[in-house]
Design a protein around this motif. Structure first.
Motif, mmCIF file in Angstrom:
data_model
loop_
_atom_site.group_PDB
_atom_site.id
_atom_site.type_symbol
_atom_site.label_atom_id
_atom_site.label_comp_id
_atom_site.label_asym_id
_atom_site.label_seq_id
_atom_site.Cartn_x
_atom_site.Cartn_y
_atom_site.Cartn_z
ATOM 1 N N PRO A 197 -64.498 71.338 -25.861
ATOM 2 C CA PRO A 197 -64.431 70.051 -26.538
ATOM 3 C C PRO A 197 -65.398 68.988 -26.014
ATOM 4 C CG PRO A 197 -62.654 70.207 -24.982
ATOM 5 C CD PRO A 197 -63.388 71.533 -24.939
ATOM 6 N N THR A 198 -66.453 69.402 -25.343
ATOM 7 C CA THR A 198 -67.417 68.438 -24.805
ATOM 8 C C THR A 198 -67.965 67.496 -25.870
ATOM 9 O OG1 THR A 198 -67.991 69.857 -22.952
ATOM 10 C CG2 THR A 198 -69.613 68.202 -23.577
ATOM 11 N N PRO A 199 -68.306 67.955 -27.088
ATOM 12 C CA PRO A 199 -68.783 66.992 -28.091
ATOM 13 C C PRO A 199 -67.757 65.895 -28.406
ATOM 14 C CG PRO A 199 -69.367 69.212 -28.751
ATOM 15 C CD PRO A 199 -68.444 69.335 -27.573
ATOM 16 N N LEU A 200 -66.487 66.238 -28.418
ATOM 17 C CA LEU A 200 -65.442 65.240 -28.637
ATOM 18 C C LEU A 200 -65.416 64.242 -27.486
ATOM 19 C CD1 LEU A 200 -62.946 64.094 -30.106
ATOM 20 C CD2 LEU A 200 -61.592 65.756 -28.812
ATOM 21 N N ARG A 201 -65.499 64.729 -26.256
ATOM 22 C CA ARG A 201 -65.500 63.843 -25.087
ATOM 23 C C ARG A 201 -66.679 62.868 -25.159
ATOM 24 N NH1 ARG A 201 -65.693 67.050 -20.037
ATOM 25 N NH2 ARG A 201 -67.886 67.166 -20.537
ATOM 26 N N GLU A 202 -67.847 63.352 -25.541
ATOM 27 C CA GLU A 202 -69.019 62.485 -25.635
ATOM 28 C C GLU A 202 -68.859 61.454 -26.755
ATOM 29 O OE1 GLU A 202 -71.192 62.369 -23.215
ATOM 30 O OE2 GLU A 202 -70.004 63.968 -22.322
ATOM 31 N N GLN A 203 -68.259 61.850 -27.874
ATOM 32 C CA GLN A 203 -68.004 60.902 -28.954
ATOM 33 C C GLN A 203 -67.021 59.828 -28.498
ATOM 34 O OE1 GLN A 203 -66.516 62.629 -32.602
ATOM 35 N NE2 GLN A 203 -66.530 60.657 -33.657
ATOM 36 N N LEU A 204 -65.979 60.217 -27.778
ATOM 37 C CA LEU A 204 -65.027 59.243 -27.243
ATOM 38 C C LEU A 204 -65.711 58.282 -26.271
ATOM 39 C CD1 LEU A 204 -61.865 61.423 -26.595
ATOM 40 C CD2 LEU A 204 -62.003 59.441 -28.100
ATOM 41 N N ARG A 205 -66.547 58.806 -25.410
ATOM 42 C CA ARG A 205 -67.269 57.941 -24.453
ATOM 43 C C ARG A 205 -68.152 56.939 -25.174
ATOM 44 N NH1 ARG A 205 -69.139 62.315 -19.869
ATOM 45 N NH2 ARG A 205 -67.165 62.314 -18.744
#
Length: 94
Positions: free
Chosen positions: A45-53
């Protein structure tokens, strides 16, 4: 298609990929400060984490619970912001 939720746990694996991020953001918006959600996914889920950041800097913590190879689990905690009634404490109350 069935969405499986267990209290603060959401199993994203049964959803179409285009539906996953909107569901996560809607869920996070509904959480109170300090509340959390556990996500279960079928890929990193790294893309989700980056979007949240990018969209919510300093508004959540991210704790990887399990990192593949078939299942990824992460716990996200919503933090207070300065627009909320309580200070998040990161600035010492400034």
């Amino acid at each position: 298609m069935t969405l499986t939720t267990y209290g603060t746990r959401i199993d994203l694996r049964s959803l179409a990929p285009r539906e996953r991020h909107p569901l996560v953001f809607n869920t996070l918006r509904s959480l109170g400060n300090g509340e959390s959600v556990e996500l279960i996914n079928d890929h990193d889920p790294t893309p989700l984490r980056e979007q949240l950041r990018a969209e919510w800097p300093d508004r959540f913590t991210w704790d990887d619970q399990q990192a593949g190879p078939e299942v990824w689990r992460v716990r996200i905690v919503k933090l207070a912001s300065h627009g909320d009634s309580r200070c998040c404490g990161s600035c010492g109350g400034a």
